[in-house]
Design a protein around this motif. Structure first.
Motif, mmCIF file in Angstrom:
data_model
loop_
_atom_site.group_PDB
_atom_site.id
_atom_site.type_symbol
_atom_site.label_atom_id
_atom_site.label_comp_id
_atom_site.label_asym_id
_atom_site.label_seq_id
_atom_site.Cartn_x
_atom_site.Cartn_y
_atom_site.Cartn_z
ATOM 1 N N ARG A 12 0.984 -1.331 0.329
ATOM 2 C CA ARG A 12 -0.078 0.103 -0.154
ATOM 3 C C ARG A 12 0.648 1.079 -0.058
ATOM 4 O O ARG A 12 0.534 2.440 -0.511
ATOM 5 N N GLN A 13 1.998 1.344 1.098
ATOM 6 C CA GLN A 13 2.386 2.872 1.507
ATOM 7 C C GLN A 13 3.688 2.706 0.184
ATOM 8 O O GLN A 13 3.919 4.433 -0.764
ATOM 9 N N ARG A 15 2.464 1.817 -3.675
ATOM 10 C CA ARG A 15 2.118 1.382 -4.983
ATOM 11 C C ARG A 15 1.802 2.962 -5.776
ATOM 12 O O ARG A 15 1.352 3.040 -7.584
ATOM 13 N N ASP A 24 -1.220 -5.962 -6.801
ATOM 14 C CA ASP A 24 -2.541 -6.295 -6.648
ATOM 15 C C ASP A 24 -1.968 -7.820 -5.811
ATOM 16 O O ASP A 24 -0.951 -8.183 -6.725
#
Length: 221
Positions: A12-13, A15, A24
């Motif tokens: 998440r950090q 992307r 994903d």
């Protein structure tokens, strides 16, 4: 925090850095191939044929190089970024991947958000699979990997992260050691590889920014 949660937090950090850093997770629809399809069945030969047709080349080794260039761009960018932000690098071994080749290019996603192993161990089976289909040099394929690692470092450094130490670590040992060298340049990561990805073999292809081949001399006016 569990390993599962730490890998997801890292993904998440990173992307938002660029589309190449977005990886994903989870089972996709039936249009995707299991990573093991790289080693058996028609999926990889079919992908090389489609790349050859797309770029209008009769040289299968060029298609093989372009496939591996796209593959390593998508799996190594998140790994390099994870290392840069002191996160947990994901497992990019084929057994933990889904992949497909579409008109938009190669796409890759993770099966499980678990921690990975070294770049060499993760990619060596894929190098051998591609090399087994066409006489493209292993050193060229590893050069593609090195070029993509350097490209990821360049993108990350433009966000203000000092990547000098990480670059030294990633290229300290085989298989990336010897694939190229970093050239000092203020405020920028500049890499010159020692092999060519063969992009110049395409009609209108030219040479890449890190290519070792000499640039053609512009005509005088």
């Amino acid at each position: 925090m569990s390993e599962f949660a730490r890998v997801l937090a890292t993904l998440r950090q990173i992307r938002g850095l660029s589309p190449f850093f977005a990886l994903d997770v989870g089972r996709p629809d039936e249009s995707w191939h299991d990573g093991e399809a790289l080693f058996r069945g028609p999926a990889l030969p079919d992908a090389l044929d489609r790349i050859a047709a797309r770029y209008r080349t009769g040289e299968r080794r060029v298609a093989a190089s372009l496939f591996f260039l796209g593959y390593t761009a998508r799996v190594l960018s998140p790994v390099v970024a994870a290392r840069a932000v002191d996160g947990v690098a994901p497992d990019i071994r084929p057994g933990n991947l889904w992949w497909r080749y579409t008109p938009e290019g190669l796409q890759v996603r993770l099966k499980e958000p678990v921690a990975g192993v070294g770049i060499g161990e993760s990619l060596e089976p894929v190098v051998e699979a591609v090399h087994g289909l066409t006489p493209v040099a292993r050193g060229l394929l590893w050069g593609n990997a090195g070029s993509n690692v350097a490209g990821a470092l360049r993108t990350i450094s433009r966000g203000g992260v000092d990547c000098a130490v990480l670059a030294d670590e990633l290229f300290a040992d085989p298989p990336l050691k010897g694939t190229g060298e970093f050239i000092p340049f203020p405020g920028e990561v500049v890499f010159r590889r020692r092999s060519c990805c063969l992009y110049y073999r395409l009609d209108g292809g030219g040479t890449c920014g890190d290519c070792p081949l000499p640039r053609p001399t512009p005509p005088r006016r």
